[in-house]
Structures are given as C-alpha cells and as structure tokens.
Scaffold this active site. Structure first.
Site, PDB file in Angstrom:
ATOM      1  N   PRO A  11      -3.979   7.258 -13.926  1.00  0.00           N
ATOM      2  CG  PRO A  11      -4.053   6.423 -11.757  1.00  0.00           C
ATOM      3  CD  PRO A  11      -3.538   7.560 -12.560  1.00  0.00           C
ATOM      4  CG  ASN A  12      -8.919   4.189 -14.383  1.00  0.00           C
ATOM      5  OD1 ASN A  12      -8.816   3.029 -14.745  1.00  0.00           O
ATOM      6  ND2 ASN A  12      -8.978   4.520 -13.101  1.00  0.00           N
ATOM      7  NE  ARG A  19     -16.642   3.044 -18.378  1.00  0.00           N
ATOM      8  CZ  ARG A  19     -16.003   2.920 -17.201  1.00  0.00           C
ATOM      9  NH1 ARG A  19     -14.905   2.210 -17.107  1.00  0.00           N
ATOM     10  NH2 ARG A  19     -16.452   3.522 -16.128  1.00  0.00           N
ATOM     11  CE1 TYR A  24     -13.053  12.626 -16.310  1.00  0.00           C
ATOM     12  CE2 TYR A  24     -14.098  10.504 -16.640  1.00  0.00           C
ATOM     13  CZ  TYR A  24     -13.567  11.454 -15.796  1.00  0.00           C
ATOM     14  OH  TYR A  24     -13.548  11.236 -14.442  1.00  0.00           O
ATOM     15  CG  ASN A  75      -5.630  14.539 -15.749  1.00  0.00           C
ATOM     16  OD1 ASN A  75      -5.803  14.243 -14.562  1.00  0.00           O
ATOM     17  ND2 ASN A  75      -6.621  14.619 -16.613  1.00  0.00           N
ATOM     18  CB  ALA A  78      -8.096   8.624  -9.038  1.00  0.00           C
ATOM     19  CD  GLU A  99      -3.794  19.750 -10.313  1.00  0.00           C
ATOM     20  OE1 GLU A  99      -3.568  20.824  -9.704  1.00  0.00           O
ATOM     21  OE2 GLU A  99      -4.355  18.773  -9.784  1.00  0.00           O
ATOM     22  CG  HIS A 101      -7.974  17.830 -12.611  1.00  0.00           C
ATOM     23  ND1 HIS A 101      -7.688  16.505 -12.399  1.00  0.00           N
ATOM     24  CD2 HIS A 101      -7.220  18.539 -11.746  1.00  0.00           C
ATOM     25  CE1 HIS A 101      -6.800  16.418 -11.413  1.00  0.00           C
ATOM     26  NE2 HIS A 101      -6.497  17.634 -10.997  1.00  0.00           N
ATOM     27  NE  ARG A 108     -16.549  14.047 -11.729  1.00  0.00           N
ATOM     28  CZ  ARG A 108     -15.703  13.137 -12.217  1.00  0.00           C
ATOM     29  NH1 ARG A 108     -14.577  13.544 -12.826  1.00  0.00           N
ATOM     30  NH2 ARG A 108     -15.956  11.857 -12.105  1.00  0.00           N
TER      31      ARG A 108
HETATM   32  O1  CA2 Z   1     -11.207  15.416 -14.762  1.00  0.00           O
HETATM   33  C1  CA2 Z   1     -10.120  14.832 -14.782  1.00  0.00           C
HETATM   34  O2  CA2 Z   1      -9.287  14.980 -15.663  1.00  0.00           O
HETATM   35  C2  CA2 Z   1      -9.804  13.819 -13.677  1.00  0.00           C
HETATM   36  O3  CA2 Z   1      -8.420  13.943 -13.383  1.00  0.00           O
HETATM   37  C3  CA2 Z   1     -10.117  12.448 -14.259  1.00  0.00           C
HETATM   38  C4  CA2 Z   1      -9.946  11.327 -13.233  1.00  0.00           C
HETATM   39  C5  CA2 Z   1     -10.691  11.632 -11.944  1.00  0.00           C
HETATM   40  O4  CA2 Z   1     -10.405  10.639 -10.977  1.00  0.00           O
HETATM   41  C6  CA2 Z   1     -10.313  12.998 -11.381  1.00  0.00           C
HETATM   42  O5  CA2 Z   1     -11.083  13.240 -10.221  1.00  0.00           O
HETATM   43  C7  CA2 Z   1     -10.577  14.095 -12.408  1.00  0.00           C
HETATM   44  C8  CA2 Z   1     -10.482  10.012 -13.771  1.00  0.00           C
HETATM   45  C9  CA2 Z   1      -9.921   9.595 -15.092  1.00  0.00           C
HETATM   46  C10 CA2 Z   1     -10.728   8.429 -15.589  1.00  0.00           C
HETATM   47  O6  CA2 Z   1     -10.819   8.559 -16.988  1.00  0.00           O
HETATM   48  C11 CA2 Z   1     -11.765   7.837 -17.629  1.00  0.00           C
HETATM   49  C12 CA2 Z   1     -11.970   8.160 -18.952  1.00  0.00           C
HETATM   50  C13 CA2 Z   1     -12.926   7.473 -19.661  1.00  0.00           C
HETATM   51  C14 CA2 Z   1     -13.651   6.458 -19.061  1.00  0.00           C
HETATM   52  C15 CA2 Z   1     -13.440   6.143 -17.758  1.00  0.00           C
HETATM   53  C16 CA2 Z   1     -12.480   6.833 -17.027  1.00  0.00           C
END
Ligand code: CA2
Length: 147
Positions: A11-12, A19, A24, A75, A78, A99, A101, A108
C-alpha cells in the site's frame, strides 16, 4: 529452481517519489522497477513487478509466486505491521523471501518496529533507501545460485 523473482510492493508505494522524499527518496516506483529489471537481467533473473494497495491482491500474488517463482522481494509497507494473512501466505511458500523497507523502521514510531514478515523471511533489508531492492535481488541471486 525457477529464476523468476516477484518484486511485490504494498500500500501507498505507488506514491514513491511524489511525497515524503526525506523518508522514501526521490525515485518513483517506475524508476525502481526499471532499475531492478535491468539488474535482474544481469543476475540472470526474470523479474515480475507488482504493486497493490489491497491486502487480498498481495496474498494472491504471493500464492502465484509460490507456484512459479524462485524467490520474492517484498515490501508489504504498512501491512508488514498488521497482516497475519500475508504472513500465512508467505509461510506456505518454500521459496526464499527477502523483506525490504526503504526507511529505517526502528528510527520511526513504535508501531512500525514489528513486522509479521520478518520471521518468515530469509533476509531483511531495512533503511537502505530504494537501493534496498537491489541489495535484495543480489541476495536472492546468491541464494538461487547456491541452490
Ligand atoms: O520504509 C518502508 O519501506 C515502509 O514499508 C513504507 C511504508 C510504511 O508504512 C512502513 O512502515 C515502512 C509506507 C509506504 C508509503 O509510501 C509512500 C511513499 C511516498 C509518499 C507517501 C507514502
């Protein structure tokens, strides 16, 4: 052993590069997938890139990979922190799972410190930015070469 590798993002992660670059980075998901596809070819792996915001879709792809792939780079975003369903799907796989991240989840919020994926992964790469995907592919290639 199959040289097909699934690169699955949750997701996302379709928003990568749009963003939160401090967390990221600046690469888009398309950039990551292009770079990984190129590296995979060098490693004699065939990459299948997938991304979904839906838990059931990720589970379906993990089951698909179980049937036809030699490994998974995952990955789960969330859902890593919440999904027993994804963990169960991974447990049913006899293939190595790496895996990834992008951010350092241990720097965090506390709710990000536990991942249901980690216990069933052959390896975990955290906090290396989007380079983590390439490191994961290199590790999978090493494991598949040795199998
Ligand atoms: O650090 C990572 O790769 C995470 O898996 C990213 C997830 C987060 O919920 C994990 O705790 C750690 C979130 C991905 C959201 O990605 C975005 C990228 C750009 C803008 C907004 C969100």
């Amino acid at each position: 052993m199959s040289r097909i590798v699934y690169l699955i993002n949750g997701p996302n992660l379709n928003l990568l590069g749009q963003r939160e670059p401090h967390l990221y980075g600046h690469q888009t998901l398309a950039d990551v997938q292009t770079e990984c596809t190129r590296l995979a070819a060098q490693l004699k792996l065939q990459l299948e890139c997938r991304q979904s915001n839906a838990e059931h879709q990720l589970i379906d792809w993990i089951q698909e990979a179980r049937a036809r792939a030699g490994g998974i780079v995952l990955n789960a975003a969330a859902l890593s922190h919440t999904s027993v369903g994804i963990r169960d799907a991974l447990t049913a796989c006899a293939i190595p799972i790496i895996e990834v991240h992008i951010s350092n989840i241990y720097q965090r919020e506390a709710f990000r410190h536990h991942s249901h994926v980690s216990a069933v992964a052959a390896g975990v790469i955290i906090g290396c930015g989007t380079q983590g995907y390439q490191l994961a592919l290199q590790r999978l290639a090493t494991l598949l070469d040795a199998a």
